[in-house]
Design a protein around this motif. Structure first.
Motif, PDB file in Angstrom:
ATOM      1  N   THR A 208      29.995  34.195  51.966  1.00  0.00           N
ATOM      2  CA  THR A 208      29.457  33.372  50.900  1.00  0.00           C
ATOM      3  C   THR A 208      30.584  32.934  49.972  1.00  0.00           C
ATOM      4  OG1 THR A 208      27.713  33.234  49.221  1.00  0.00           O
ATOM      5  CG2 THR A 208      28.920  35.329  49.407  1.00  0.00           C
ATOM      6  N   TYR A 209      30.250  32.110  48.984  1.00  0.00           N
ATOM      7  CA  TYR A 209      31.258  31.410  48.172  1.00  0.00           C
ATOM      8  C   TYR A 209      32.288  32.345  47.530  1.00  0.00           C
ATOM      9  CZ  TYR A 209      28.646  32.869  44.004  1.00  0.00           C
ATOM     10  OH  TYR A 209      28.052  33.617  43.029  1.00  0.00           O
ATOM     11  N   HIS A 210      31.854  33.516  47.006  1.00  0.00           N
ATOM     12  CA  HIS A 210      32.803  34.375  46.300  1.00  0.00           C
ATOM     13  C   HIS A 210      33.694  35.170  47.246  1.00  0.00           C
ATOM     14  CE1 HIS A 210      30.147  37.801  47.119  1.00  0.00           C
ATOM     15  NE2 HIS A 210      29.143  37.066  46.691  1.00  0.00           N
ATOM     16  N   ASN A 211      33.421  35.103  48.540  1.00  0.00           N
ATOM     17  CA  ASN A 211      34.287  35.743  49.526  1.00  0.00           C
ATOM     18  C   ASN A 211      35.120  34.731  50.310  1.00  0.00           C
ATOM     19  OD1 ASN A 211      33.533  38.359  48.888  1.00  0.00           O
ATOM     20  ND2 ASN A 211      31.779  38.323  50.264  1.00  0.00           N
ATOM     21  N   ILE A 212      35.144  33.499  49.816  1.00  0.00           N
ATOM     22  CA  ILE A 212      35.987  32.445  50.378  1.00  0.00           C
ATOM     23  C   ILE A 212      36.844  31.898  49.239  1.00  0.00           C
ATOM     24  CG2 ILE A 212      36.068  30.245  51.611  1.00  0.00           C
ATOM     25  CD1 ILE A 212      33.121  30.846  52.491  1.00  0.00           C
ATOM     26  N   ILE A 213      38.152  32.141  49.289  1.00  0.00           N
ATOM     27  CA  ILE A 213      39.059  31.711  48.230  1.00  0.00           C
ATOM     28  C   ILE A 213      39.843  30.492  48.712  1.00  0.00           C
ATOM     29  CG2 ILE A 213      40.969  32.368  46.729  1.00  0.00           C
ATOM     30  CD1 ILE A 213      38.331  33.878  46.210  1.00  0.00           C
ATOM     31  N   VAL A 214      39.797  29.432  47.910  1.00  0.00           N
ATOM     32  CA  VAL A 214      40.515  28.195  48.228  1.00  0.00           C
ATOM     33  C   VAL A 214      41.824  28.193  47.452  1.00  0.00           C
ATOM     34  CG1 VAL A 214      40.404  25.671  48.265  1.00  0.00           C
ATOM     35  CG2 VAL A 214      38.296  27.020  48.516  1.00  0.00           C
ATOM     36  N   ASP A 215      42.956  28.140  48.170  1.00  0.00           N
ATOM     37  CA  ASP A 215      44.254  28.182  47.490  1.00  0.00           C
ATOM     38  C   ASP A 215      44.657  26.796  46.987  1.00  0.00           C
ATOM     39  OD1 ASP A 215      45.421  26.719  49.598  1.00  0.00           O
ATOM     40  OD2 ASP A 215      46.177  28.511  50.608  1.00  0.00           O
ATOM     41  N   MET A 216      45.844  26.701  46.406  1.00  0.00           N
ATOM     42  CA  MET A 216      46.294  25.465  45.775  1.00  0.00           C
ATOM     43  C   MET A 216      46.478  24.322  46.774  1.00  0.00           C
ATOM     44  SD  MET A 216      46.181  26.577  42.803  1.00  0.00           S
ATOM     45  CE  MET A 216      46.245  28.134  41.902  1.00  0.00           C
ATOM     46  N   GLU A 217      46.671  24.662  48.041  1.00  0.00           N
ATOM     47  CA  GLU A 217      46.822  23.632  49.078  1.00  0.00           C
ATOM     48  C   GLU A 217      45.497  23.281  49.744  1.00  0.00           C
ATOM     49  OE1 GLU A 217      49.156  26.354  49.013  1.00  0.00           O
ATOM     50  OE2 GLU A 217      50.288  24.945  47.759  1.00  0.00           O
ATOM     51  N   GLY A 218      44.420  23.932  49.316  1.00  0.00           N
ATOM     52  CA  GLY A 218      43.101  23.643  49.884  1.00  0.00           C
ATOM     53  C   GLY A 218      42.749  24.501  51.083  1.00  0.00           C
ATOM     54  N   ASN A 219      43.606  25.461  51.438  1.00  0.00           N
ATOM     55  CA  ASN A 219      43.307  26.358  52.552  1.00  0.00           C
ATOM     56  C   ASN A 219      42.284  27.399  52.129  1.00  0.00           C
ATOM     57  OD1 ASN A 219      45.378  25.227  54.300  1.00  0.00           O
ATOM     58  ND2 ASN A 219      46.851  26.247  52.947  1.00  0.00           N
ATOM     59  N   GLN A 220      41.390  27.739  53.030  1.00  0.00           N
ATOM     60  CA  GLN A 220      40.361  28.735  52.735  1.00  0.00           C
ATOM     61  C   GLN A 220      40.760  30.099  53.296  1.00  0.00           C
ATOM     62  OE1 GLN A 220      36.406  27.467  53.826  1.00  0.00           O
ATOM     63  NE2 GLN A 220      36.477  25.654  52.511  1.00  0.00           N
ATOM     64  N   HIS A 221      40.655  31.114  52.435  1.00  0.00           N
ATOM     65  CA  HIS A 221      40.966  32.493  52.807  1.00  0.00           C
ATOM     66  C   HIS A 221      39.678  33.318  52.734  1.00  0.00           C
ATOM     67  CE1 HIS A 221      45.425  31.921  52.098  1.00  0.00           C
ATOM     68  NE2 HIS A 221      44.918  30.881  51.446  1.00  0.00           N
ATOM     69  N   VAL A 222      39.450  34.148  53.726  1.00  0.00           N
ATOM     70  CA  VAL A 222      38.242  34.981  53.774  1.00  0.00           C
ATOM     71  C   VAL A 222      38.588  36.381  53.296  1.00  0.00           C
ATOM     72  CG1 VAL A 222      36.352  35.827  55.210  1.00  0.00           C
ATOM     73  CG2 VAL A 222      37.414  33.615  55.731  1.00  0.00           C
ATOM     74  N   ILE A 223      37.829  36.873  52.334  1.00  0.00           N
ATOM     75  CA  ILE A 223      38.117  38.183  51.746  1.00  0.00           C
ATOM     76  C   ILE A 223      36.877  39.084  51.808  1.00  0.00           C
ATOM     77  CG2 ILE A 223      39.833  37.155  50.197  1.00  0.00           C
ATOM     78  CD1 ILE A 223      37.785  37.590  47.895  1.00  0.00           C
ATOM     79  N   ASP A 224      37.053  40.324  51.372  1.00  0.00           N
ATOM     80  CA  ASP A 224      35.982  41.312  51.231  1.00  0.00           C
ATOM     81  C   ASP A 224      35.200  41.510  52.531  1.00  0.00           C
ATOM     82  OD1 ASP A 224      34.182  43.143  50.375  1.00  0.00           O
ATOM     83  OD2 ASP A 224      33.503  42.016  48.625  1.00  0.00           O
ATOM     84  N   PHE A 225      35.765  42.322  53.394  1.00  0.00           N
ATOM     85  CA  PHE A 225      35.180  42.584  54.714  1.00  0.00           C
ATOM     86  C   PHE A 225      34.288  43.834  54.714  1.00  0.00           C
ATOM     87  CE2 PHE A 225      37.969  39.354  55.870  1.00  0.00           C
ATOM     88  CZ  PHE A 225      38.033  39.118  57.233  1.00  0.00           C
ATOM     89  N   ASP A 226      33.839  44.271  53.559  1.00  0.00           N
ATOM     90  CA  ASP A 226      33.135  45.550  53.464  1.00  0.00           C
ATOM     91  C   ASP A 226      31.922  45.649  54.382  1.00  0.00           C
ATOM     92  OD1 ASP A 226      34.985  46.323  51.646  1.00  0.00           O
ATOM     93  OD2 ASP A 226      33.644  46.442  49.930  1.00  0.00           O
ATOM     94  N   TYR A 227      31.271  44.514  54.684  1.00  0.00           N
ATOM     95  CA  TYR A 227      30.065  44.543  55.521  1.00  0.00           C
ATOM     96  C   TYR A 227      30.339  44.072  56.953  1.00  0.00           C
ATOM     97  CZ  TYR A 227      27.786  45.105  51.013  1.00  0.00           C
ATOM     98  OH  TYR A 227      27.415  45.574  49.775  1.00  0.00           O
ATOM     99  N   CYS A 228      31.598  43.870  57.287  1.00  0.00           N
ATOM    100  CA  CYS A 228      31.971  43.356  58.609  1.00  0.00           C
ATOM    101  C   CYS A 228      31.539  44.340  59.698  1.00  0.00           C
ATOM    102  CB  CYS A 228      33.471  43.143  58.648  1.00  0.00           C
ATOM    103  SG  CYS A 228      34.091  42.460  60.193  1.00  0.00           S
ATOM    104  N   LYS A 229      31.040  43.788  60.797  1.00  0.00           N
ATOM    105  CA  LYS A 229      30.545  44.637  61.888  1.00  0.00           C
ATOM    106  C   LYS A 229      30.404  43.816  63.164  1.00  0.00           C
ATOM    107  CE  LYS A 229      26.958  45.434  59.372  1.00  0.00           C
ATOM    108  NZ  LYS A 229      25.692  46.008  58.834  1.00  0.00           N
ATOM    109  N   TYR A 230      30.112  44.490  64.265  1.00  0.00           N
ATOM    110  CA  TYR A 230      29.754  43.799  65.492  1.00  0.00           C
ATOM    111  C   TYR A 230      28.321  43.273  65.325  1.00  0.00           C
ATOM    112  CZ  TYR A 230      33.732  46.256  67.618  1.00  0.00           C
ATOM    113  OH  TYR A 230      34.977  46.744  67.908  1.00  0.00           O
TER     114      TYR A 230
END
Length: 331
Positions: A208-230
């Motif tokens: 969701t939006y707060h776990n996707i960080i857009v940097d100064m060049e417009g690249n999207q970074h995915v953060i907070d993997f606490d719920y990540c699973k198969y």
């Protein structure tokens, strides 16, 4: 005298200049740049699963995540009985889900994440997390929750406005839930699980939006993997879609744009599109709101709960209209 947080940051091998508390984390300025320091509330085996996932993604070309800083090959520092992690601070802002172009890029980036995750086998001594094959059980349990709550409310000698509104709508939501279970069985859920289980795909599970960080060049970074699973990859996409279209009265065209954006990176099968219908169908929001108020005693006042319940019920005609359009196109 060195503070506890300062000592923990130093144990990560840094020369710390400043530490700024920000909500549940600390922003650490150091000789090697900025980092995020955070105490975690889960065990080492789960952390090792998440650490391995991020490293595997990076090896497969998906390196814009909040990877862990390691100390002696471990992604944490232990302080007394607590575990602390440190990740590189990503300068940027949260993804703007009101911007169609950014949401569409988020859908494409999700496709890249899923492709890069293929084949991840959990590290030794880590605890693999999986929800594969559990949808039927989860749906049925939540349907049972609604009946349990219904019986509790019916036993009340005096029923207030909230109770009356709940009783008026619970049977409809219960039927929607059971219908979702039947759709799973009829649309190849277990066949899809068996197919993806062999390939070891990851699901972010909180994309969701707060776990996707857009940097100064417009690249999207995915953060907070606490719920990540198969998990089935279509779960991530369906929930990304729902988080957005609910704000626009279940906008069907917006949903199709996000499906098309994802499809540009990773092709969706007909079976996946049908299984996504079950996620759209299940009355998740009604169950969650009622469960928190009646069952978990979430601490909401009657007025707050009434507002949430009215919003949820008011949303349902738009959800049903969306489902009719979705069924016509994909079922």
């Amino acid at each position: 005298m060195e503070t506890k947080i300062g000592e923990i940051a130093r144990r990560f091998g840094l020369k710390v200049s400043t530490i700024i508390p920000l909500r549940a984390v600390y922003l650490v300025d150091s000789n090697e740049g900025r980092f995020c320091l955070k105490k975690i509330n889960y065990k080492e085996d789960k952390l090792l699963f998440l650490y391995g996932a991020k490293e595997y993604l990076a090896e497969n070309g998906f390196d814009r995540t909040d990877r862990y800083r390691t100390v002696y090959r471990k992604p944490f520092v232990k302080y007394k009985d607590d575990l602390y992690i440190m990740t590189k601070w990503i300068d940027g802002r949260e993804c703007d889900f009101h911007n169609p172009l950014e949401i569409q890029e988020a859908a494409r980036n999700l496709g890249r994440f899923h492709i890069a995750s293929k084949g991840y086998v959990a590290l030794e001594n880590s605890k693999a997390k999986s929800d594969l094959g559990k949808w039927t059980k989860i749906y049925l349990q939540r349907c049972e929750d609604l009946i349990y709550i219904k019986n509790l409310v019916k036993m009340k000698s005096v029923k207030d406005t909230v109770d009356t509104l709940f009783l008026r709508n619970v049977d409809t939501c219960y039927r929607m839930g059971l219908s979702a279970v039947q759709m799973l069985q009829g649309n190849g859920y277990f066949e899809q699980v068996e197919e993806e289980e062999k390939e070891y795909y990851l699901c972010h599970h909180d994309y969701t939006y707060h776990n996707i960080i857009v940097d100064m060049e417009g690249n999207q970074h995915v953060i907070d993997f606490d719920y990540c699973k198969y998990e089935l990859r279509c779960y991530d996409l369906a929930h990304l879609i729902m988080r957005n279209i609910r704000r626009f009265y279940w906008d069907f065209d917006m949903a199709m744009e996000l499906i098309d954006s994802y499809h540009q990176v990773r092709s969706l099968s007909d079976r996946e599109l049908k299984l996504m219908a079950t996620l759209f169908q299940f009355p998740q929001r009604f169950w969650r709101v009622c469960n928190r108020y009646y069952y978990e005693k979430y601490g909401w006042t009657e007025d707050v709960f009434l507002r949430y319940l009215e919003e949820t019920i008011g949303d349902m005609p738009f959800q049903i209209d969306f489902l009719e359009k979705y069924y016509k196109k994909f079922m």
